[in-house]
Design a protein around this motif. Structure first.
Motif, PDB file in Angstrom:
ATOM      1  N   ASN A 482      36.715   4.427  31.338  1.00 26.61           N
ATOM      2  CA  ASN A 482      36.813   3.198  30.568  1.00 26.61           C
ATOM      3  C   ASN A 482      35.423   2.479  30.389  1.00 26.61           C
ATOM      4  O   ASN A 482      35.476   1.672  29.272  1.00 26.61           O
ATOM      5  CB  ASN A 482      37.698   2.425  31.516  1.00 26.61           C
ATOM      6  CG  ASN A 482      39.082   2.706  31.535  1.00 26.61           C
ATOM      7  OD1 ASN A 482      40.021   2.847  30.896  1.00 26.61           O
ATOM      8  ND2 ASN A 482      39.672   3.442  32.735  1.00 26.61           N
ATOM      9  N   ALA A 483      34.383   2.740  31.064  1.00 27.32           N
ATOM     10  CA  ALA A 483      33.305   2.203  30.597  1.00 27.32           C
ATOM     11  C   ALA A 483      32.835   2.513  29.243  1.00 27.32           C
ATOM     12  O   ALA A 483      31.996   1.905  28.339  1.00 27.32           O
ATOM     13  CB  ALA A 483      32.227   2.267  31.686  1.00 27.32           C
ATOM     14  N   VAL A 484      33.018   3.878  29.166  1.00 24.96           N
ATOM     15  CA  VAL A 484      32.461   4.645  27.777  1.00 24.96           C
ATOM     16  C   VAL A 484      33.616   4.542  26.961  1.00 24.96           C
ATOM     17  O   VAL A 484      33.151   4.370  25.731  1.00 24.96           O
ATOM     18  CB  VAL A 484      32.448   6.200  28.195  1.00 24.96           C
ATOM     19  CG1 VAL A 484      32.107   6.697  26.841  1.00 24.96           C
ATOM     20  CG2 VAL A 484      31.236   6.511  29.173  1.00 24.96           C
ATOM     21  N   GLY A 485      34.776   4.542  27.050  1.00 19.66           N
ATOM     22  CA  GLY A 485      35.924   4.551  26.047  1.00 19.66           C
ATOM     23  C   GLY A 485      35.972   5.883  25.357  1.00 19.66           C
ATOM     24  O   GLY A 485      35.490   6.831  25.779  1.00 19.66           O
ATOM     25  N   VAL A 486      37.217   5.932  24.961  1.00 20.51           N
ATOM     26  CA  VAL A 486      37.594   7.189  24.438  1.00 20.51           C
ATOM     27  C   VAL A 486      38.151   7.174  23.149  1.00 20.51           C
ATOM     28  O   VAL A 486      38.942   6.516  22.567  1.00 20.51           O
ATOM     29  CB  VAL A 486      38.795   7.957  25.257  1.00 20.51           C
ATOM     30  CG1 VAL A 486      39.743   8.897  24.649  1.00 20.51           C
ATOM     31  CG2 VAL A 486      38.337   8.071  26.758  1.00 20.51           C
ATOM     32  N   ASP A 487      37.794   8.255  22.229  1.00 20.47           N
ATOM     33  CA  ASP A 487      38.220   8.434  20.756  1.00 20.47           C
ATOM     34  C   ASP A 487      39.698   9.260  21.103  1.00 20.47           C
ATOM     35  O   ASP A 487      39.954  10.337  21.514  1.00 20.47           O
ATOM     36  CB  ASP A 487      37.325   9.317  20.057  1.00 20.47           C
ATOM     37  CG  ASP A 487      37.664   9.484  18.415  1.00 20.47           C
ATOM     38  OD1 ASP A 487      38.920   9.169  18.266  1.00 20.47           O
ATOM     39  OD2 ASP A 487      37.038  10.088  17.695  1.00 20.47           O
ATOM     40  N   VAL A 488      40.739   8.379  20.861  1.00 20.63           N
ATOM     41  CA  VAL A 488      41.922   8.622  20.958  1.00 20.63           C
ATOM     42  C   VAL A 488      42.570   9.968  20.142  1.00 20.63           C
ATOM     43  O   VAL A 488      43.423  10.614  20.358  1.00 20.63           O
ATOM     44  CB  VAL A 488      43.138   7.349  20.773  1.00 20.63           C
ATOM     45  CG1 VAL A 488      43.101   6.997  19.317  1.00 20.63           C
ATOM     46  CG2 VAL A 488      44.297   7.703  21.346  1.00 20.63           C
ATOM     47  N   ASN A 489      41.785  10.106  18.849  1.00 24.23           N
ATOM     48  CA  ASN A 489      41.926  11.306  18.164  1.00 24.23           C
ATOM     49  C   ASN A 489      41.490  12.603  18.345  1.00 24.23           C
ATOM     50  O   ASN A 489      41.515  13.303  17.713  1.00 24.23           O
ATOM     51  CB  ASN A 489      41.836  10.779  16.627  1.00 24.23           C
ATOM     52  CG  ASN A 489      42.651   9.792  15.936  1.00 24.23           C
ATOM     53  OD1 ASN A 489      43.964   9.936  16.193  1.00 24.23           O
ATOM     54  ND2 ASN A 489      42.197   9.022  15.303  1.00 24.23           N
ATOM     55  N   LEU A 544      40.564   2.492  23.898  1.00 22.75           N
ATOM     56  CA  LEU A 544      40.783   3.543  22.897  1.00 22.75           C
ATOM     57  C   LEU A 544      40.174   3.152  21.711  1.00 22.75           C
ATOM     58  O   LEU A 544      40.453   2.060  21.129  1.00 22.75           O
ATOM     59  CB  LEU A 544      42.311   3.632  22.997  1.00 22.75           C
ATOM     60  CG  LEU A 544      43.042   4.053  24.109  1.00 22.75           C
ATOM     61  CD1 LEU A 544      44.700   3.880  24.008  1.00 22.75           C
ATOM     62  CD2 LEU A 544      42.604   5.630  24.556  1.00 22.75           C
ATOM     63  N   ARG A 545      39.439   4.072  21.250  1.00 23.34           N
ATOM     64  CA  ARG A 545      38.757   3.962  19.935  1.00 23.34           C
ATOM     65  C   ARG A 545      39.525   4.812  18.872  1.00 23.34           C
ATOM     66  O   ARG A 545      39.635   6.056  19.062  1.00 23.34           O
ATOM     67  CB  ARG A 545      37.292   4.454  20.186  1.00 23.34           C
ATOM     68  CG  ARG A 545      36.397   3.901  21.292  1.00 23.34           C
ATOM     69  CD  ARG A 545      36.092   2.540  20.967  1.00 23.34           C
ATOM     70  NE  ARG A 545      35.072   2.252  22.262  1.00 23.34           N
ATOM     71  CZ  ARG A 545      35.622   1.403  23.296  1.00 23.34           C
ATOM     72  NH1 ARG A 545      36.709   1.041  23.181  1.00 23.34           N
ATOM     73  NH2 ARG A 545      34.683   1.040  24.162  1.00 23.34           N
ATOM     74  N   ILE A 546      39.628   4.052  17.617  1.00 26.73           N
ATOM     75  CA  ILE A 546      40.324   4.703  16.407  1.00 26.73           C
ATOM     76  C   ILE A 546      39.265   4.559  15.348  1.00 26.73           C
ATOM     77  O   ILE A 546      39.133   3.419  14.905  1.00 26.73           O
ATOM     78  CB  ILE A 546      41.399   4.136  16.273  1.00 26.73           C
ATOM     79  CG1 ILE A 546      42.557   4.685  17.323  1.00 26.73           C
ATOM     80  CG2 ILE A 546      42.017   4.974  15.276  1.00 26.73           C
ATOM     81  CD1 ILE A 546      43.941   4.010  17.425  1.00 26.73           C
ATOM     82  N   PHE A 547      38.665   5.482  14.850  1.00 29.57           N
ATOM     83  CA  PHE A 547      38.037   5.353  13.574  1.00 29.57           C
ATOM     84  C   PHE A 547      38.844   5.519  12.284  1.00 29.57           C
ATOM     85  O   PHE A 547      39.157   6.501  11.732  1.00 29.57           O
ATOM     86  CB  PHE A 547      36.994   6.480  13.493  1.00 29.57           C
ATOM     87  CG  PHE A 547      35.836   6.425  14.795  1.00 29.57           C
ATOM     88  CD1 PHE A 547      34.549   5.650  14.571  1.00 29.57           C
ATOM     89  CD2 PHE A 547      36.431   6.836  16.062  1.00 29.57           C
ATOM     90  CE1 PHE A 547      33.736   5.491  15.557  1.00 29.57           C
ATOM     91  CE2 PHE A 547      35.495   6.560  17.141  1.00 29.57           C
ATOM     92  CZ  PHE A 547      34.125   5.984  16.966  1.00 29.57           C
ATOM     93  N   GLY A 548      39.615   4.225  12.078  1.00 30.69           N
ATOM     94  CA  GLY A 548      40.601   4.397  10.963  1.00 30.69           C
ATOM     95  C   GLY A 548      40.246   3.298  10.159  1.00 30.69           C
ATOM     96  O   GLY A 548      39.173   2.857   9.521  1.00 30.69           O
ATOM     97  N   ASP A 553      38.813  -1.535  15.577  1.00 23.57           N
ATOM     98  CA  ASP A 553      39.662  -0.292  16.323  1.00 23.57           C
ATOM     99  C   ASP A 553      38.565   0.469  16.900  1.00 23.57           C
ATOM    100  O   ASP A 553      38.805   1.139  18.065  1.00 23.57           O
ATOM    101  CB  ASP A 553      40.482   0.296  15.675  1.00 23.57           C
ATOM    102  CG  ASP A 553      41.904  -0.659  15.195  1.00 23.57           C
ATOM    103  OD1 ASP A 553      42.044  -1.676  15.941  1.00 23.57           O
ATOM    104  OD2 ASP A 553      42.610  -0.083  14.277  1.00 23.57           O
ATOM    105  N   ARG A 554      37.407   0.572  16.417  1.00 21.38           N
ATOM    106  CA  ARG A 554      36.586   1.631  16.959  1.00 21.38           C
ATOM    107  C   ARG A 554      35.552   0.786  17.980  1.00 21.38           C
ATOM    108  O   ARG A 554      34.713   1.492  18.443  1.00 21.38           O
ATOM    109  CB  ARG A 554      35.601   2.097  15.888  1.00 21.38           C
ATOM    110  CG  ARG A 554      34.622   1.100  15.095  1.00 21.38           C
ATOM    111  CD  ARG A 554      33.749   1.847  13.797  1.00 21.38           C
ATOM    112  NE  ARG A 554      34.831   1.690  12.746  1.00 21.38           N
ATOM    113  CZ  ARG A 554      34.483   2.087  11.813  1.00 21.38           C
ATOM    114  NH1 ARG A 554      33.295   2.050  11.050  1.00 21.38           N
ATOM    115  NH2 ARG A 554      35.380   2.394  10.685  1.00 21.38           N
ATOM    116  N   SER A 555      35.994  -0.521  18.395  1.00 19.46           N
ATOM    117  CA  SER A 555      34.910  -1.236  19.205  1.00 19.46           C
ATOM    118  C   SER A 555      35.803  -1.359  20.638  1.00 19.46           C
ATOM    119  O   SER A 555      36.921  -1.127  20.642  1.00 19.46           O
ATOM    120  CB  SER A 555      34.795  -2.512  18.687  1.00 19.46           C
ATOM    121  OG  SER A 555      35.762  -3.212  18.395  1.00 19.46           O
TER     122      SER A 555
END
Length: 754
Positions: A482-489, A544-548, A553-555
């Motif tokens: 959770n500290a790093v975060g995850v690219d959900v895609n 959860l990060r989403i590059f959309g 959403d990517r933050s």
């Protein structure tokens, strides 16, 4: 009486209202990562460490409270509960002390003391206790003969009285508490080995003639002793030194106000101590030693695991993974910048096939075909020979670099259900090569697929309390992910499982939805995933990060706080694209201008910081150690050599360093810095690149002694270094030097690179 909230507040250095708020959030289903990151206003800024401690203590104290209620009800049903006793029970802060208080009232089996009470002998026992030495027990005993109950003469009566007094003495909570502390303060652990077991117990040779005060034994030595005892190779006991043998009996006499005792009374006290109290307290303190050792070992494991998981990722690089092997060949896997498997192969450069040139040609072709930039080599069998092969490969291909990584757990992952689902058509052996490649690319994303106990940074991890270990390690993984975060895609279901609010089912649903419908375009789309409701979305979305289509959403800015960003944009008449990454603009903002009832200053400051570097990775920059040319094996090392290496494990007595010879060297805690170091973690962590000097090389035993104090005089360090077993000086020895070059833990960890 202090409340649970007051107790925890004192322990974590917080205010009761902060603890109350955190407890309410936890009880409402919020996770520690979510509370620490997104509820700072509510808790007054409690961090994840405080919250983890709070969560653990909350469970313990609630269990204690329930036990207090049960005990009070039991004593009340016996009509023996007084206001004083009730107050004493309610103010007890430990389960051990609570059970001490309850012992006299606890329903028992029919003991010899109980039989004597039923025969009417208790008045005699109490008279002897209160009137000694003014009475003669034998003279009084005749009045209590009860042939029907089996007490046919004075001797039988006195034996019954003794049973009553021994039970009575051993049930005095205050006395037992003082004696327990005395045994802990003065007790000595002694270990020995039977002559017939010496050969089998050679790995425990440090403990063949061992003694040390129980309260000073560090975790790794305690666990080594207990393992030796468990394997029936060592005799391990707790004793009192000669000068303390009689003190407990004096303490008992003083507690009951006895001075010039009748011999019968002094014999009773001695029998109570030796045959009952000391035996139970010795077992109890051995249990405490184990519990303390478990706690410390788990803390060390947790620290190392955290450092390992948060190691610098190589990032978006195409990697060649090599899982070394001899007879069965080296397994090869090529992965692209996203971790997707591009190619696999098996090569046979080593004996008995010795297809060196063919193997080199295959690897060169794969590197050129897939434009690979890094070679990740597992550190198992044939690692040194494979490393040499990789070196020749790097000489053929410009800008190709090689790195040896720990392959601990790769075989566990290869045969797991998760790996079978991920690569159903791939040979089990090749899956290990994929894992070795990916763990260099992103250690966190790959290592979460493996049982933490199999990763290889622990200390006697299979000996400690497994439930406690699993809970601690799971918490560490959760905090790191959770500290790093995850690219959900792109994230695997294994990685998503550790995200706040998600479980294995929802994680798999996310992956399944993604596979069926394509990449998520924004965070709102997550709500379409089966079983991902509003509460789960609240807990998980910020991690959860989403590059959309929405830059936010990517933050790590939580969707609930998007209105704060919108206020910033509206007030400054700008757009999100103009703001993100614009450090000068963001530093000029006055955070207090954008606070509201729901979002206070801590949240606004976090948002502004995140907008400056959205989705920033908290992990350090990727670096590689440069191992010295010509140094391939332990035999190539010379005293005084200056080398670069990577910290592979940290224990309480020092740190292990990979210096490129496939055998870790040890930097003892005393050689980590030019100052006193209480905890090696103050100075180093797993993954650090450090400079060391070789102090001593023991080729036959595969031991390398290093120092990080590069100005150290070698001979002086060698003369002062702790070696062998220097713990034979006697019971009163208060401080014992470590013997890391000669203990089972050092040997075990030293074998990580074998």
């Amino acid at each position: 009486m202090l409340s649970i909230v007051d107790i925890i507040a004192g322990e974590i250095n917080a205010k009761p209202n902060q603890v109350n708020a955190a407890v309410d959030l936890l009880d409402g289903g919020a996770t520690v990562p979510f509370i620490a990151r997104y509820r700072k206003e509510v808790t007054g800024g409690l961090d994840d460490t405080q919250l983890r401690t709070l969560d653990t203590r909350l469970i313990y104290l609630r269990e204690l409270t329930e036990r207090q209620k049960t005990i009070l009800e039991s004593i009340r049903s016996q009509d023996k509960l007084t206001p004083v006793l009730e107050n004493k029970i309610l103010n007890t802060l430990t389960k051990t002390e609570l059970e001490d208080i309850y012992l006299p009232y606890k329903p028992k089996r029919r003991t010899k003391a109980q039989i004597a009470r039923e025969a009417g002998i208790e008045p005699l026992a109490m008279t002897i206790l209160t009137e000694s030495p003014n009475i003669d027990p034998e003279t009084l005993a005749g009045q209590f003969i009860n042939k029907e109950a089996g007490f046919e003469d004075e001797k039988a009566v006195l034996d019954g009285a003794r049973f009553i007094l021994i039970e009575h003495m051993s049930e005095q909570a205050d006395l037992v508490g003082k004696l327990r502390q005395f045994v802990w303060d003065e007790g000595v652990i002694v270990a020995s080995v039977d002559e017939s077991k010496k050969a089998a117990a050679i790995k425990f040779s440090d403990y063949f003639e061992f003694r040390e005060p129980i309260k000073t034994i560090p975790s790794h030595r305690a666990l080594a002793l207990l393992r030796g005892k468990k394997e029936d190779l060592l005799n391990v006991d707790l004793i009192l030194p000669d000068n303390a043998l009689e003190i407990p009996q004096v303490m008992m006499a003083e507690y009951f106000g006895l001075k010039d005792m009748h011999k019968w009374m002094s014999d009773t006290i001695r029998l109570c101590w030796r045959s009952k109290l000391f035996l139970s307290l010795a077992l109890e303190q051995l249990g405490k030693m184990r519990d303390d050792a478990d706690d410390e070992a788990i803390k060390v494991f947790a620290k190392n695991l955290k450092d390992l998981l948060l190691m610098a990722p190589a990032g978006s690089k195409a990697i060649l993974g090599l899982d070394p092997g001899q007879r069965t060949g080296c397994k090869v896997a090529c992965v692209d910048v996203t971790g997707k498997v591009l190619d696999t192969a098996v090569i046979y450069p080593h004996a008995p096939q010795n297809q060196w040139n063919q193997a080199l040609a295959i690897l060169e072709a794969l590197c050129k075909k897939h434009d690979l930039t890094l070679v990740s080599i597992g550190n198992g069998t044939a690692s040194r020979e494979t490393d040499k092969l990789a070196q020749e490969l790097c000489e053929r291909i410009p800008n190709l670099k090689k790195i040896v990584v720990s392959e601990a757990g790769a075989s566990v992952y290869s045969a797991s259900e998760l790996a079978a689902k991920e690569f159903p058509d791939m040979d089990v052996a090749l899956r290990g090569a994929v894992s070795i490649a990916r763990r260099l690319q992103d250690p966190l994303a790959e290592l979460v697929k493996i049982d933490p106990k199999s990763i290889g940074v622990g200390q006697y991890q299979h000996d400690v309390n497994q439930a406690q270990l699993n809970k601690s390690l799971t918490a560490v993984v959760e905090d790191c992910v959770n500290a790093v975060g995850v690219d959900v895609n792109t994230a695997s279901s294994a990685l998503l499982t550790y995200i706040s609010g998600l479980n294995a089912t929802i994680a798999q649903n996310i992956v399944a939805y993604r596979d069926e419908n394509g990449a998520f375009k924004n965070r709102k789309a997550l709500k379409k995933v089966p079983r991902l409701g509003d509460k789960t979305f609240e807990q998980a979305a910020g991690f959860l990060r989403i590059f959309g289509d929405n830059p936010l959403d990517r933050s790590s800015v939580h969707p609930e706080a998007y209105p704060v960003v919108e206020r910033i944009l509206a007030k400054n008449n700008t757009t999100i694209d103009q703001v993100i990454g614009n450090a000068s603009f963001l530093k000029g903002l006055k955070a207090s201008d954008y606070t509201c009832e729901q979002f206070g200053l801590p949240t606004v400051l976090d948002i502004i910081k995140e907008l400056e570097k959205p989705g920033r990775d908290p992990r350090p920059e990727f670096k590689t150690a440069t191992f010295k040319d010509g140094i391939e094996t332990i035999k190539d090392l010379k005293e005084g050599m200056m080398l670069e290496g990577v910290i592979t494990n940290v224990a309480n007595f020092g740190a292990f360093v990979d210096i490129g010879v496939h055998q870790d060297g040890l930097v003892h805690i005393s050689a980590l810095a030019d100052r006193f170091v209480k905890d090696p973690h103050e100075v180093v962590k797993v993954g650090d690149i450090v400079k060391v000097k070789v102090i001593e090389v023991d080729v036959p035993r595969n031991r390398i002694q290093l120092t990080m104090r590069l100005s150290d005089d070698i001979n002086q360090v060698k003369n002062n270094a702790p070696k062998g077993n220097d713990r034979k000086a006697g019971f009163n020895q208060k401080h014992v030097k470590e013997a890391p070059s000669n203990n089972p833990f050092a040997a075990a960890l030293g074998g990580l690179k074998k």
